[in-house]
Motif scaffolding. Structure first.
Motif, PDB file in Angstrom:
ATOM      1  N   GLN A 190     -17.272  42.104  66.611  1.00  0.00           N
ATOM      2  CA  GLN A 190     -19.491  41.870  66.361  1.00  0.00           C
ATOM      3  C   GLN A 190     -18.757  40.885  65.189  1.00  0.00           C
ATOM      4  N   ASN A 191     -18.553  40.754  64.471  1.00  0.00           N
ATOM      5  CA  ASN A 191     -18.743  39.527  62.721  1.00  0.00           C
ATOM      6  C   ASN A 191     -18.228  39.203  62.227  1.00  0.00           C
ATOM      7  N   GLU A 251     -17.192  37.251  59.938  1.00  0.00           N
ATOM      8  CA  GLU A 251     -17.336  37.318  58.470  1.00  0.00           C
ATOM      9  C   GLU A 251     -18.147  37.488  57.739  1.00  0.00           C
ATOM     10  N   GLY A 252     -19.131  38.332  58.689  1.00  0.00           N
ATOM     11  CA  GLY A 252     -19.332  39.635  58.040  1.00  0.00           C
ATOM     12  C   GLY A 252     -18.356  40.714  57.527  1.00  0.00           C
ATOM     13  N   ALA A 253     -17.372  41.080  58.266  1.00  0.00           N
ATOM     14  CA  ALA A 253     -16.516  41.907  58.345  1.00  0.00           C
ATOM     15  C   ALA A 253     -15.303  41.433  56.728  1.00  0.00           C
ATOM     16  N   ARG A 254     -15.159  40.314  56.417  1.00  0.00           N
ATOM     17  CA  ARG A 254     -14.606  39.657  55.656  1.00  0.00           C
ATOM     18  C   ARG A 254     -15.696  39.860  54.251  1.00  0.00           C
ATOM     19  N   LEU A 255     -16.661  40.041  54.189  1.00  0.00           N
ATOM     20  CA  LEU A 255     -17.464  39.685  53.371  1.00  0.00           C
ATOM     21  C   LEU A 255     -17.438  41.537  52.850  1.00  0.00           C
ATOM     22  N   ALA A 273     -13.100  51.250  64.018  1.00  0.00           N
ATOM     23  CA  ALA A 273     -14.106  50.698  63.211  1.00  0.00           C
ATOM     24  C   ALA A 273     -14.260  49.033  62.840  1.00  0.00           C
ATOM     25  N   THR A 274     -13.076  49.022  62.695  1.00  0.00           N
ATOM     26  CA  THR A 274     -12.411  47.513  62.151  1.00  0.00           C
ATOM     27  C   THR A 274     -13.038  46.384  62.487  1.00  0.00           C
ATOM     28  N   ILE A 334     -12.713  43.532  54.965  1.00  0.00           N
ATOM     29  CA  ILE A 334     -11.858  44.439  56.105  1.00  0.00           C
ATOM     30  C   ILE A 334     -11.199  42.861  55.597  1.00  0.00           C
ATOM     31  N   LEU A 354     -11.703  53.936  68.556  1.00  0.00           N
ATOM     32  CA  LEU A 354     -12.422  52.839  68.156  1.00  0.00           C
ATOM     33  C   LEU A 354     -14.114  53.575  67.362  1.00  0.00           C
ATOM     34  N   ARG A 386     -23.373  39.330  77.368  1.00  0.00           N
ATOM     35  CA  ARG A 386     -24.232  38.654  76.990  1.00  0.00           C
ATOM     36  C   ARG A 386     -24.646  37.453  76.700  1.00  0.00           C
ATOM     37  N   GLU A 404     -13.994  47.138  66.384  1.00  0.00           N
ATOM     38  CA  GLU A 404     -14.890  46.840  66.842  1.00  0.00           C
ATOM     39  C   GLU A 404     -16.264  45.402  65.681  1.00  0.00           C
ATOM     40  N   ALA A 405     -16.142  45.808  64.282  1.00  0.00           N
ATOM     41  CA  ALA A 405     -16.545  44.794  63.253  1.00  0.00           C
ATOM     42  C   ALA A 405     -16.400  43.692  63.671  1.00  0.00           C
TER      43      ALA A 405
END
Lengths: 286, 235
Positions: A172-173, A175-179, A165-166, A182, A158, A284, A168-169
């Motif tokens: 966490q986000n 939409e950010g991962a798709r952009l 890392a993908t 990934i 991880l 959180r 975890e990414a």
């Protein structure tokens, strides 16, 4: 005093097994945001696959453990493609109901194939190690060592690899991962594979110290959900801490309150922690 | 070159974009002005493959972007720095940037060189490289988001509201960086509400209102357009 040390070792072994099952569940929750209620049944099928490989096919124990991990990884991937992927746009409760359906389906399949009777999974790792008055069965020692090794490997994956890392990414986000390009579908498949494989490894390690039965998945389900709620849904360190906390509560609850109340003590800890920290230990607030 | 032709986007019964046409030529900074809800983010989401259009298409150098596959858009050289940044907030700054180079993951040396370039562009990120991205100030997070998009080595950078919520001084820094990125050969489509600052660095601009392009022209044409002056420049 000696008995406490003895129980400490037992709790470490149990906590190791709980950790592996809970880690898979929390990874899937993190990435997909769905509580996979079928997770316990993956653990149960993992135990049966190991058992069948050992007894019916005479496969050596460690090879059986590895094969069961791959088989359950693939089964979990199939589950994601056939059940969760088609439901990705539907309201939150649909995938949960589907997951419960899968739980019953897998349990019924196992009953059909292997019958409802308890099975004994004989591990070749026998012998008792005695040191300074403490004794530990070889299997429990293996549980501790193997679960720590598997957790270290998972952490390395991880934290130090791009593919890890993908995961975890995406947790966490999404939409950010798709952009950044990934492929989220492939990451979801991979995460399910890992969760199934971890459940099978835990089953192959833990089952020799107890019994194998179709209902073992439901009991484990209850425990690992308690663990990841305790640790914080989706949190990797939370799953590990929660797993050891529950294992310690159960084992020492058994010592101080009585063996019949071991589970009660475990869930009492859950209730107390959630009363103080509803988001879980490592969670959180949303 | 980006070409958007007759592009419409609908969410259920609500139509966010009504037959948009626009172009971004190589080397240009094109600004897209518009109020909240004018359709800027819908356009950007569509150009990045997050949203399928109901009608029309967008191409980059003749290749179709509007297939609903974000990784394809990144591979074609179109990267987006989205509104709200969408960072991986618990991962370190450096990991966020490295994940931006995901599509070039087999080219470790190239990614390393790109990372160094981004640290030169935003030196503060080099200092904070090990900190979780979520712990940074708003302006620094915006730099991480721009840097992450640049790690994909885009030919066209889509920048959605980079000045949102930032102090004026930080806005200047961010816009300076956009100009330098552009000078290095990256064309930019910049959506902004901060019309004055955005037009200051633009070559051309479009005004989007209610999902339609209502005004388009060169920077000077828009700066002297009475409608733009009253509605977006407040003069």
């Amino acid at each position: 005093m000696l008995i406490l040390f003895q129980q400490l070792l037992n709790a470490l072994a149990l906590g190791g097994a709980y950790s592996l099952v809970a880690l898979g569940l929390t990874l899937v929750y993190g990435v997909m945001k769905i509580p996979n209620f079928a997770h316990g049944s993956l653990y149960m099928v993992g135990a049966y696959v190991t058992w069948a490989l050992l007894t019916d096919f005479g496969v050596p124990y460690f090879l059986a453990l590895g094969l069961a991990a791959v088989a359950l990884g693939l089964l979990a991937m199939l589950l994601e493609r056939l059940v969760f992927y088609p439901l990705r746009g539907s309201p939150g409760v649909s995938p949960m109901i589907a997951a419960i359906g899968v739980l019953f389906f897998l349990e019924a399949c196992v009953q059909l194939i292997w019958g409802p009777d308890f099975k004994l999974l004989n591990s070749p790792v026998t012998g008792i190690i005695t040191f300074a008055g403490l004794s530990l069965t070889g299997q429990r020692l293996l549980m501790i060592v193997a679960s720590v090794l598997v957790m270290l490997a998972l952490f390395y994956f991880l934290k130090r690899t791009t593919t890890g890392a993908t995961i975890e990414a995406m947790a966490q986000n999404r939409e950010g991962a798709r952009l950044v390009g990934i492929p989220v579908g492939r990451v979801a498949s991979l995460t399910f594979f890992i969760s199934g494989a971890l459940a099978a490894v835990a089953a192959a390690l833990y089952a020799p110290t107890s019994l194998v039965s179709p209902s073992m998945g439901e009991i484990m389900n209850l425990k690992v959900f308690a663990i990841i709620v305790l640790g914080g849904m989706g949190s990797v360190p939370g799953a590990i801490v929660g797993a050891f906390l529950l294992a310690f509560a159960e084992i020492f609850g058994g010592v101080f309150v009585g063996a019949n109340f071991a589970d009660v003590v475990g869930f009492a800890v859950l209730v107390i922690v959630l009363a103080i920290r509803p988001q879980g230990l490592f969670g959180r607030t949303a | 070159m980006l070409e958007v032709r007759d592009l419409s986007v609908r969410y259920g019964v609500y139509t966010a974009l009504h037959g948009i046409n626009l172009q971004v030529k190589p080397g240009e900074i094109v600004v897209l002005l518009g109020a909240n809800g004018a359709g800027k983010s819908s356009l950007f989401r569509t150009l990045s493959g997050l949203q399928r259009p109901s009608q029309g298409e967008a191409t980059y150098d003749g290749q179709l972007l509007t297939l609903g596959r974000p990784e394809r858009c990144v591979n074609l050289g179109v990267a987006q720095c989205p509104e709200g940044r969408l960072l991986f907030s618990q991962l370190s700054v450096e990991k966020n940037l490295r994940l931006g180079g995901y599509t070039h993951r087999r080219d470790a040396a190239g990614n390393q060189a790109e990372l160094e370039r981004i640290y030169q562009l935003f030196p503060v990120l080099a200092e904070k490289r090990s900190d979780p991205a979520g712990s940074l100030s708003g302006g620094q997070q915006q730099m991480v988001a721009i840097g992450r998009a640049l790690m994909a080595r885009p030919k066209l950078l889509l920048l959605d509201e980079p000045s949102l919520g930032l102090a004026p001084l930080v806005v200047d820094q961010v816009f300076d960086a956009v100009v330098r990125v552009n000078e290095a050969g990256v064309s930019v489509l910049l959506a902004e509400q901060n019309a004055f600052a955005a037009l200051g660095i633009a070559h051309r601009a479009y005004v989007l209102e209610g999902g339609r392009v209502t005004i388009e022209g060169s920077r000077d044409e828009l700066l002297h357009d009475d409608r733009v002056r009253s509605a977006y420049l407040g003069v």
